[in-house]
Design a protein around this motif. Structure first.
Motif, PDB file in Angstrom:
ATOM      1  N   VAL B 230       0.755  -0.576  -0.159  1.00  0.00           N
ATOM      2  CA  VAL B 230      -0.029  -0.040  -0.326  1.00  0.00           C
ATOM      3  C   VAL B 230       0.648   1.183   0.124  1.00  0.00           C
ATOM      4  N   VAL B 231       0.804   1.822  -1.040  1.00  0.00           N
ATOM      5  CA  VAL B 231       2.092   3.194  -0.750  1.00  0.00           C
ATOM      6  C   VAL B 231       0.847   4.190  -0.166  1.00  0.00           C
ATOM      7  N   GLY B 232       0.929   5.416   0.942  1.00  0.00           N
ATOM      8  CA  GLY B 232       0.623   6.229   0.627  1.00  0.00           C
ATOM      9  C   GLY B 232      -0.645   6.182   2.768  1.00  0.00           C
ATOM     10  N   GLY B 233      -0.329   6.801   3.554  1.00  0.00           N
ATOM     11  CA  GLY B 233      -0.831   6.063   4.461  1.00  0.00           C
ATOM     12  C   GLY B 233      -1.589   7.331   4.408  1.00  0.00           C
ATOM     13  N   SER B 234      -2.243   7.687   3.938  1.00  0.00           N
ATOM     14  CA  SER B 234      -3.633   8.389   4.069  1.00  0.00           C
ATOM     15  C   SER B 234      -4.990   6.917   4.501  1.00  0.00           C
ATOM     16  N   ASP B 235      -6.051   7.930   4.850  1.00  0.00           N
ATOM     17  CA  ASP B 235      -7.145   7.409   6.170  1.00  0.00           C
ATOM     18  C   ASP B 235      -7.695   6.257   4.763  1.00  0.00           C
ATOM     19  N   PRO B 251       0.723  -6.792   5.146  1.00  0.00           N
ATOM     20  CA  PRO B 251       0.960  -6.718   3.963  1.00  0.00           C
ATOM     21  C   PRO B 251       2.110  -5.208   3.978  1.00  0.00           C
ATOM     22  N   ARG B 252       2.897  -4.152   3.385  1.00  0.00           N
ATOM     23  CA  ARG B 252       3.360  -2.844   3.057  1.00  0.00           C
ATOM     24  C   ARG B 252       3.126  -2.000   3.015  1.00  0.00           C
ATOM     25  N   LEU B 253       3.540  -1.029   3.808  1.00  0.00           N
ATOM     26  CA  LEU B 253       2.656   0.377   3.817  1.00  0.00           C
ATOM     27  C   LEU B 253       4.128   1.455   3.599  1.00  0.00           C
ATOM     28  N   ILE B 254       3.731   2.460   2.301  1.00  0.00           N
ATOM     29  CA  ILE B 254       5.114   3.024   2.019  1.00  0.00           C
ATOM     30  C   ILE B 254       4.361   4.442   2.722  1.00  0.00           C
ATOM     31  N   GLU B 255       5.238   5.284   3.839  1.00  0.00           N
ATOM     32  CA  GLU B 255       4.119   6.722   3.505  1.00  0.00           C
ATOM     33  C   GLU B 255       5.612   7.255   4.180  1.00  0.00           C
TER      34      GLU B 255
END
Lengths: 530, 443
Positions: B230-235, B251-255
């Motif tokens: 997931v790219v972007g830690g928006s809501d 998952p991996r999250l890029i922020e």
């Protein structure tokens, strides 16, 4: 050089210390009553009461409203001073009672060692001969009582009962309480302190009753009412003093089995225990620290039991001045090898005793082999849980340090990863992770520095100590455990060390109990001036 | 129907615009500029005022409103609007919220805060994405009848085994109905002899199992999705990671923002949060993002989301999904190579629109930007469907309609010519965009 202005209201700290000293007259009254009851000399206790009330009274006068000007800095000073002063007052009964006899406690360095060892719940002794012939029952009970007072914390007790301490109480308890930070159980800090002491008192009474019950039922020879109370007074604070020269080995298997769970309780976070007894037992078993604590204690115990089972754990290391002869090992071998009840009991008892830093012995573990002894030495660094009465590093710190290390390894592969340290689902604040890491490093530094100094001091007077003896002496005093190995084994004492070493150990016990920082911070310039 | 919308932000105005055709819409907003803009742009009555103020609500004739939609950017204001409305009238209140804990409270106690229906835009979008991730090749997946029935829009890739087959040949599933085919922007109702071509988007309705089996048929080489980035830690990004965690993914999250990355890492224990600029190709390569099964771009800016999706595609990612806030970009994204573009406003509109269908449609899925809809309708005694075999009824109904599935109690019935619809059944129908009003009236 112009004199920088002092930024610490030391008068407030002294005045509060005065109140604690005056209050110390009350517990000193207990051995006094016993002295009258048993017809022994009441003067040691009368003298101590007179001194503590007089000195305390003087101290109280230096400040009118000490509670009001109590900040973080005054808290550190007050706590550090209190522990040292209380230990000083504690020497008076030993010195006075020892006068004119051949008691080793008549010497000031020894008396201070014994008193500090008592209040810090270490349990290391320099009492040459532990017997009712040599020392009065009143004095030996005072020795037990010092551990009980120190266990839950003198300052916590003071916060619980002295209303003027309620304002800055949280800071004081924070400086004294074992482990990182305190948990307020109730909206008022004094109430929290009372709750903790109440749980502590409750378990002490329960243990005394159970032990005495065993005696009445005929399962515990020698566990008289006096002995039951005396041992309950040093189990719950993870102290380890015993009026019996051969510690718990002097009592039956039933007694040993009863003491094991109480040692485990003593090493548990009392806040958790409070939750558990007030109807939320699931709190206990969902707590990561508690689960790890049980697992570590159990594993150490079973590992030792395994070594004993095969007999490989019973090949003593050749150390100087060991307190047993070949006959003891032979007899032990006969009793232990293949006896499952005995080996499990020995393993669990010693594991619980060392991990919680109690320091009781149900067997002279000098007779064990090197691997078993090193297991115990390593266990000296574990310590009980945060908020327990145990000493040493504490499980929660090792858990956090371990997780932080794991994170470093993960970060080496994924440099951009953001991974907070979690414990049982809750995120540990980065500041706390840092302070825990620095504490652990500081603890290890103190351990090696202390070891080097004691080795130097021993060499100075021409004493040759083995490595495990020296290492265990430092680990044991810094971690408030009590016994070490070899000539300072569980059935021996620390008399062999020169006075300079004993005073260094007094310092180690003191900083170990207060978890280093509250004492070391007093040695910094920034603390006093900025 | 009379609809009062409080809050003319992005979502509010887009709802207003989509409802303006068939309903009387009144919009209340505190911002004078917005009110003025809306007055000229859309055929609605826009009033300047505070929606939590009784006098403003009365000025907007809240007593006559059938539905009140509180859609300001502040959750608390939206709750206060609903509670205020409930003090004077019994209109159906809908509150849009961002924070999921309000939704949890409301789910535990329906009607809490005076809210009759709570809509969490970001959660709906995240749920839509999770469904799409779970069904490879699907562009849109929506649950009906409490999850018993699923509608999926599946794209037929180049080289799929079902290309050049007729619908009759491809439909090997008992519990599946082929509803329609989207080809070159046109909708056609699927007939038995319709030939399937690569690039077609098929709308199928059936049980979740049948839909999944069909999706596997369409693209047998597709592996199960395991590695999601997931790219972007928006809501939306955060909720998506949370939902994926709950389904057992890691998952991996890029922020990029350090503080936000830290906060995300604290709330998402099973997600690896990486703090870096996701448009840095060397970083993406170092973290082997190219090997991911799916990359979801949920950045705050559509442009950056597009860039990240295209980079991911270039690195070899199987599926790229992008959250697009500007509805006009949805087509554009899909044209240039993003596999699925999810528009939160469209998702929210689906949810809110179902309350405006005479409160008959239990559930709505909007397909291909209003080209068609899939509706779930509870059949009452007056419905044209009741009591007769489907083969007799259908010729009387509009030609742009397909009955996809029928839910009766806990059972799913595949409609055949001799099936008789009973009162109380839930029917899931595919309806061509032009025939929606007619169909909702007759069913």
């Amino acid at each position: 050089m112009s004199r920088a202005r002092l930024r610490v209201d030391w008068r407030a700290a002294i005045a509060l210390l005065g109140r604690v000293l005056v209050a110390l007259a009350v517990p000193l009254g207990i051995p006094l009553v016993l002295a009258f009851y048993y017809g022994s000399d009441p003067v040691p206790f009368l003298g101590a009461i007179a001194v503590t009330v007089a000195v305390g009274g003087l101290c109280t006068r230096v400040h009118d409203d000490p509670g009001g000007s109590l900040g973080h800095r005054e808290g550190f000073l007050m706590v550090a001073l209190t522990w040292f002063s209380v230990a000083l007052v504690g020497t008076i009964p030993y010195l006075v009672a020892g006068m004119g006899t051949d008691s080793t406690l008549a010497l000031p360095a020894n008396a201070l060692f014994e008193s500090m060892s008592g209040f810090t719940t270490t349990g290391a002794t320099v009492m040459g001969e532990i017997s009712f012939e040599q020392h009065s029952r009143a004095l030996l009970l005072w020795r037990q009582l010092t551990q009980w007072l120190g266990g839950m914390g003198i300052v916590v007790l003071a916060v619980a009962i002295l209303p003027e301490l309620s304002v800055g109480g949280a800071q004081l308890m924070d400086a004294e309480a074992p482990g990182p930070g305190i948990e307020k159980l109730t909206p008022r800090i004094a109430e929290t302190a009372r709750v903790l002491w109440l749980a502590y008192l409750g378990f002490t009474l329960l243990e005394a009753a159970l032990l005495y019950g065993l005696h009445l039922a005929g399962f515990a020879d020698g566990m008289t009412l006096y002995m039951s109370v005396a041992h309950a007074l040093t189990t719950l604070p993870t102290g380890g003093f015993s009026p019996a020269a051969r510690s718990i080995e002097a009592f039956s298997a039933a007694v040993q089995w009863v003491i094991i769970p109480f040692m485990v309780v003593a090493g548990t976070n009392f806040a958790l225990i409070w939750h558990a007894v007030s109807g939320e037992p699931d709190h206990l078993f969902s707590d990561t620290e508690f689960k790890s604590y049980l697992a570590i204690t159990g594993l150490v115990g079973l590992a030792i039991a395994g070594m004993l089972f095969t007999g490989s754990g019973l090949e003593p290391v050749g150390t100087t001045g060991a307190s047993f002869d070949a006959g003891y090992v032979e007899a032990l071998r006969g009793d232990v090898v293949g006896n499952v009840e005995r080996i499990v009991r020995d393993g669990l008892f010693q594991a619980a005793s060392i991990v919680t830093t109690t320091g009781y012995a149900n067997v002279d573990f000098n007779a064990w082999s090197a691997p078993a002894q090193y297991f115990l030495l390593a266990a000296m660094f574990v310590g009980g849980s945060a908020g327990s009465t145990g000493g040493s590093v504490k499980i929660i710190r090792w858990l956090v340090v371990g997780k932080a290390l794991k994170r470093e390894l993960f970060g080496a592969v994924h440099p951009e990863a953001v991974s907070p340290v979690r414990l049982g689902g809750t995120v540990i604040d980065e500041d706390v992770v840092h302070s825990i890491s620095s504490f652990t490093v500081l603890y290890i530094v103190c351990f090696f520095l202390g070891g080097a100094l004691i080795a130097l001091d021993a060499a100075r007077v021409g004493l040759g100590y083995g490595h495990i003896e020296l290492l265990s002496a430092v680990a044991s005093t810094l971690g408030n455990v009590g016994p070490g190995f070899g000539s300072i084994g569980p059935m021996n004492n620390y008399l062999g060390f020169p006075d300079t070493s004993k005073l260094l150990m007094v310092f180690l016990m003191w900083v170990g109990r207060l978890e280093i920082l509250p004492v070391f911070v007093l040695l910094t310039r920034a603390y006093w001036t900025e | 129907m009379r609809v009062l919308i409080v809050g003319a932000g992005e979502v509010g105005s887009s709802i207003a615009a989509s409802l303006a055709d068939g309903h009387e819409v009144i919009v209340v907003d505190t911002d004078a500029d917005r009110v003025e803009r809306l007055t000229y742009a859309v055929d609605v009555l826009a009033i300047e005022g505070d929606g939590t103020d009784l006098s403003t609500l009365q000025e907007a004739d809240v007593d006559d409103a059938d539905i009140v939609i509180a859609s300001t950017d502040a959750d608390e204001v939206n709750l206060a609007v609903c509670a205020t409305v409930k003090t004077i009238t019994d209109s159906f209140t809908i509150a849009r919220v961002k924070r999921t804990h309000y939704l949890e409270t409301w789910n535990n106690s329906r009607g809490a805060f005076g809210v009759d229906s709570m809509v969490c835009t970001d959660l709906l979008s995240a749920q839509a994405i999770v469904r799409v991730i779970g069904l490879p090749t699907a562009r849109d997946v929506d649950p009906f009848a409490g999850g018993q029935i699923q509608m999926a829009e599946v794209e037929v890739p180049e080289g799929s085994p079902i290309t050049n087959q007729t619908v009759r040949e491809a439909d090997r599933f008992e519990k599946l109905t082929f509803a329609a085919v989207f080809r070159d922007g046109d909708v056609t109702i699927a007939r038995g002899d319709t030939v399937i071509r690569a690039g077609d988007k098929l709308v199928v309705i059936g049980t979740p199992n049948a839909v999944r089996a069909f999706a596997a048929d369409v693209s047998p080489t597709q592996e199960d999705v395991e590695d999601v980035v997931v790219v972007g830690g928006s809501d939306v990004g955060r909720l998506l990671a949370e939902l994926l965690e709950r389904r057992g993914y890691r998952p991996r999250l890029i922020e990029q923002d350090p503080a936000r990355a830290r906060r995300l890492a604290e709330t998402l224990p099973r997600t690896t949060v990486l703090e870096h600029d996701a448009t840095d190709v060397s970083f993406l390569e170092r973290e082997h993002v190219g090997e991911a099964d799916a990359v979801v771009s949920a950045l705050d800016s559509d442009e950056r989301s597009l860039l990240v999706s295209l980079l991911a595609k270039r690195l070899g990612v199987d599926r790229t999904i992008a959250v697009v806030t500007e509805p006009a970009y949805v087509d554009l994204f899909e044209t240039v190579g993003v596999d699925v573009a999810v528009n939160p406003r469209e998702v929210t509109a689906e949810e809110i629109t179902r309350f405006t269908r005479d409160q008959r449609a239990e559930n709505v899925a909007i397909l291909e930007s209003d080209a068609a809809e899939v509706l779930e309708i509870e059949v009452d005694a007056e419905s044209a469907l009741v009591g007769r075999p489907i083969s007799e009824v259908v010729p009387e109904l509009s030609s742009g309609m397909v009955i996809g599935a029928i839910a009766r109690g806990n059972e799913m019935i595949t409609p055949r010519g001799d099936t008789v619809v009973q009162e109380g059944d839930h029917v899931v129908v595919f309806v061509h965009g032009d025939d929606i009003e007619e169909v909702t009236r007759t069913l």
